[in-house]
Design an enzyme around this catalytic site. Sequence first.
Site: not given
Length: 208
Positions: A51, A9, A160, A98, A53
Amino acid sequence: MAKALIIVDVQNDFCAGGTLATERGAEVASLISEYVEDHHHEYDVIIASQDWHIDPGAHFSNTPDYIDSWPKHCVAQTPGAELHENLDTDYIQAYFRKGRYEAAYSAFEALLAPEDAVMTGEHKPGESLDESGPQTPLADWLDEQEVQDVDIVGIASDYCVLATAKDAVDAGYETRVLIDLTAPVHEDKLEDVIEELEDEGVSVLEVL
C-alpha cells in the site's frame, strides 16, 4: 510454466503498533520469511506489494467503518508503509506499489516500483511522492516472466489478499492462497473468506 509468489502488503501499519494492525501481522511476517527460506527454489519469481497512499480520498477517514473506510495508513515514504522488519526481503525480486490516489486493495492494481527506489525512510520535505520510470502493472510484469501459477500470502486475508486472489483468477492464473501465511482484519470472518475464495476458483491451502 513459471510460478510466482506474491507477498501482499506485509507492512508496519498492518502489524502490531501500526495504525491498522492485524492481530497476527508480525507473526505472519516471520512465518512468510521461514517459508520463503525453505521454498524459494520452487518459485521462478517472488514479488511484494505495498500500500502506498498519497491521497486515496474516502479510503481514509477520521471515523472509519473498517469496511470501506480506514484510519490513515501506509502513507507513501513513511515508516508505516515500510515492509515489516520480520519479513526477509533477500529473495524478493520486485516491488509493486498501489493506492496512490485510490483504495486499491488488489496487488493487481499496483505498479512496479523503480529499481533504485528507497524501500525505507521518510521522504524529504517538498519532495514529490509520485515516482518516475516505467509504470508497469503487476499482470504485465508477470506475463513478461511467463508466469502461469501464483501463490499468494500476506495481509490482510479478508481484504487485500482476497482481492488479489480474485483478480489473479480473473486474469487467468492458476491461483492458490496459503491461508496460514495470511492475517485477517476480522478473525471471526476468516471461514467466510475461505469459502468466498474457493467459490471464486482459488485453491486454499495450509502449508505449516
